[in-house]
Design an enzyme around this catalytic site. Structure first.
Site, PDB file in Angstrom:
ATOM      1  N   MET A  35      44.561  45.696  40.039  1.00 39.54           N
ATOM      2  CA  MET A  35      44.526  44.419  40.753  1.00 39.54           C
ATOM      3  C   MET A  35      45.158  43.706  39.614  1.00 39.54           C
ATOM      4  SD  MET A  35      43.132  44.477  44.445  1.00 39.54           S
ATOM      5  CE  MET A  35      41.382  44.199  44.286  1.00 39.54           C
ATOM      6  N   ALA A  37      45.006  40.982  36.195  1.00 38.82           N
ATOM      7  CA  ALA A  37      44.035  40.813  35.897  1.00 38.82           C
ATOM      8  C   ALA A  37      43.140  41.184  34.414  1.00 38.82           C
ATOM      9  CB  ALA A  37      42.835  39.717  36.117  1.00 38.82           C
ATOM     10  N   HIS A  39      41.563  43.977  31.619  1.00 37.12           N
ATOM     11  CA  HIS A  39      39.991  43.699  30.379  1.00 37.12           C
ATOM     12  C   HIS A  39      40.141  44.908  29.833  1.00 37.12           C
ATOM     13  CE1 HIS A  39      38.141  45.187  33.550  1.00 37.12           C
ATOM     14  NE2 HIS A  39      37.958  44.926  34.812  1.00 37.12           N
ATOM     15  N   HIS A  42      40.225  47.914  32.071  1.00 32.90           N
ATOM     16  CA  HIS A  42      42.022  48.483  32.129  1.00 32.90           C
ATOM     17  C   HIS A  42      42.118  49.245  31.201  1.00 32.90           C
ATOM     18  CE1 HIS A  42      41.559  44.773  35.625  1.00 32.90           C
ATOM     19  NE2 HIS A  42      41.009  45.884  35.734  1.00 32.90           N
ATOM     20  N   LYS A 153      34.462  54.624  37.038  1.00 34.63           N
ATOM     21  CA  LYS A 153      33.171  54.972  37.532  1.00 34.63           C
ATOM     22  C   LYS A 153      32.292  53.191  38.164  1.00 34.63           C
ATOM     23  CE  LYS A 153      31.973  59.022  34.981  1.00 34.63           C
ATOM     24  NZ  LYS A 153      31.161  59.670  33.713  1.00 34.63           N
ATOM     25  N   VAL A 181      33.405  50.155  31.158  1.00 37.21           N
ATOM     26  CA  VAL A 181      33.060  50.158  29.332  1.00 37.21           C
ATOM     27  C   VAL A 181      32.320  48.423  29.749  1.00 37.21           C
ATOM     28  CG1 VAL A 181      35.625  48.405  27.649  1.00 37.21           C
ATOM     29  CG2 VAL A 181      35.640  50.462  29.458  1.00 37.21           C
ATOM     30  N   LEU A 189      32.647  45.182  32.504  1.00 38.62           N
ATOM     31  CA  LEU A 189      33.674  44.347  32.697  1.00 38.62           C
ATOM     32  C   LEU A 189      33.887  44.001  34.066  1.00 38.62           C
ATOM     33  CD1 LEU A 189      35.377  44.727  28.643  1.00 38.62           C
ATOM     34  CD2 LEU A 189      34.097  42.950  29.323  1.00 38.62           C
ATOM     35  N   SER A 190      34.996  42.708  34.862  1.00 39.26           N
ATOM     36  CA  SER A 190      35.151  42.580  35.681  1.00 39.26           C
ATOM     37  C   SER A 190      36.113  41.784  36.032  1.00 39.26           C
ATOM     38  CB  SER A 190      34.065  42.831  37.335  1.00 39.26           C
ATOM     39  OG  SER A 190      35.262  41.876  37.881  1.00 39.26           O
ATOM     40  N   SER A 191      37.713  41.698  36.591  1.00 42.94           N
ATOM     41  CA  SER A 191      38.076  40.274  36.353  1.00 42.94           C
ATOM     42  C   SER A 191      37.515  39.742  37.597  1.00 42.94           C
ATOM     43  CB  SER A 191      39.131  41.013  37.418  1.00 42.94           C
ATOM     44  OG  SER A 191      40.038  42.058  36.894  1.00 42.94           O
TER      45      SER A 191
HETATM   46  P1  AMP Z   1      40.939  46.224  39.491  1.00 41.79           P
HETATM   47  O1  AMP Z   1      41.494  46.202  39.343  1.00 41.79           O
HETATM   48  O2  AMP Z   1      39.187  45.452  39.395  1.00 41.79           O
HETATM   49  O3  AMP Z   1      40.938  46.914  40.932  1.00 41.79           O
HETATM   50  O4  AMP Z   1      40.540  47.890  38.965  1.00 41.79           O
HETATM   51  C1  AMP Z   1      42.333  48.971  38.359  1.00 41.79           C
HETATM   52  C2  AMP Z   1      40.933  50.074  38.005  1.00 41.79           C
HETATM   53  O5  AMP Z   1      40.148  49.798  36.857  1.00 41.79           O
HETATM   54  C3  AMP Z   1      39.897  50.922  38.662  1.00 41.79           C
HETATM   55  O6  AMP Z   1      39.430  52.325  39.300  1.00 41.79           O
HETATM   56  C4  AMP Z   1      38.399  49.791  38.052  1.00 41.79           C
HETATM   57  O7  AMP Z   1      37.503  51.047  38.227  1.00 41.79           O
HETATM   58  C5  AMP Z   1      38.405  50.211  36.833  1.00 41.79           C
HETATM   59  N1  AMP Z   1      37.738  49.246  35.926  1.00 41.79           N
HETATM   60  C6  AMP Z   1      37.411  47.942  36.514  1.00 41.79           C
HETATM   61  N2  AMP Z   1      36.269  48.013  35.372  1.00 41.79           N
HETATM   62  C7  AMP Z   1      36.262  48.484  35.193  1.00 41.79           C
HETATM   63  C8  AMP Z   1      35.673  48.471  33.427  1.00 41.79           C
HETATM   64  N3  AMP Z   1      34.432  47.450  32.926  1.00 41.79           N
HETATM   65  N4  AMP Z   1      35.394  49.721  33.209  1.00 41.79           N
HETATM   66  C9  AMP Z   1      35.914  51.176  33.383  1.00 41.79           C
HETATM   67  N5  AMP Z   1      36.949  51.048  34.533  1.00 41.79           N
HETATM   68  C10 AMP Z   1      37.347  49.583  34.971  1.00 41.79           C
END
Ligand code: AMP
Length: 281
Positions: A35, A37, A39, A42, A153, A181, A189-191
């Protein structure tokens, strides 16, 4: 790096890529849906896709149907230009960057999350969230038809439901789980971490430390789920806890940790931000 917003154009492009190598067979395609943003989390998915495939496609699509009314759809961080640079530097071949109208029409066919697994944990606090996730992932997988698709995961329930969908709908993509990660201090890590104030950022560390506490109990052969959950709740202190659960890889409750078949999951709210994290034991 090619940037494409139209699903049909992307399908045509990928067909052309495959035809261009004649009868030697199709190029393997690795797909990383996001989605935006972006990091390091991703980026680790993209790296794995690069290692395992001849062509890597990343999508950036802020999917409205997985947000409930009143959630953070409007304020979700957007970093389009930085994301494009990250993809280019990471060796992505195609960036799929559709608009909402490219993906959704009116009077839509939708997918429903399974009645049990889709409505526990995050699905309990965000009913209909996983309907939106599965619907968009289904659409994206049908557009890209990748050999392998990469999911973190960290979003264990999402990963579990997508794997179930691919299996139950007899789809041809292999779902590849990728480790979480973290920052050096343990925060996953999270957006959405940008929502945290500096004080909340410190509070948030209780999440990963509660998981470390669980892991060290298991290291001392304390395997009883109740004892582990009690200890974790203690280390989460006064954070608002949505759940702390000890489950097997099929998302069923476990009375005791089974090494190789256990995920311990936690979700809390820090300020206004939901944080989820887990460990696989
Ligand atoms: P998102 O953009 O938040 O929808 O995440 C896209 C993909 O990245 C999803 O498969 C998430 O599970 C993965 N993801 C998000 N944060 C992390 C992280 N800290 N470590 C590994 N994968 C992640």
């Amino acid at each position: 790096m090619k940037i494409i917003s139209s699903p049909l154009e992307l399908k045509e492009y990928l067909k052309g890529e495959n035809n261009s190598i004649g009868f030697q067979g199709s190029k393997s395609i690795g797909f990383v849906p996001t989605m935006g943003a972006l990091h390091q989390g991703h980026i680790s998915l993209i790296k794995k896709a690069k290692e395992q495939n001849e062509l890597v496609v990343v999508s950036i699509f802020l999917n409205p149907t997985q947000f409930l009314k009143g959630e953070d759809l409007d304020k979700y961080p957007k970093k389009d230009e930085a994301d494009k640079k990250i993809c280019k530097l990471s060796g992505v071949d195609v960036l799929f960057f559709p608009h909402v109208e490219d993906i959704y029409g009116t009077d839509e066919v939708t997918l429903s999350a399974p009645n049990v697994r889709g409505y526990v944990l995050e699905g309990n606090s965000r009913p209909s969230h996983f309907n939106g996730v599965l619907t968009v992932v289904m659409k994206l997988l049908n557009i890209v038809t990748p050999t392998r698709a990469y999911f973190g995961k960290k979003d264990a329930q999402q990963l579990n439901l997508i794997s179930l969908m691919v299996k139950q709908l007899f789809m041809n993509t292999q779902i590849v789980p990728v480790d979480t990660v973290r920052e050096s201090d343990g925060l996953a890590l999270s957006s959405r971490n940008v929502y945290l104030s500096s004080k909340e950022r410190v509070e948030a560390l209780k999440v990963s430390s509660s998981l470390r506490a669980a892991s060290s109990m298991v290291g001392k052969n304390i395997l009883d789920s109740k004892e582990i959950v009690k200890e974790m709740r203690k280390s989460l202190g006064d954070l608002e806890i949505f759940y702390v659960e000890v489950l097997n890889l099929d998302f069923e409750q476990l009375l005791h940790v089974e090494i190789g078949n256990t995920i311990i999951l936690v979700e809390v709210r820090v300020g206004t931000t939901r944080l989820l994290d887990n460990i696989w034991l």
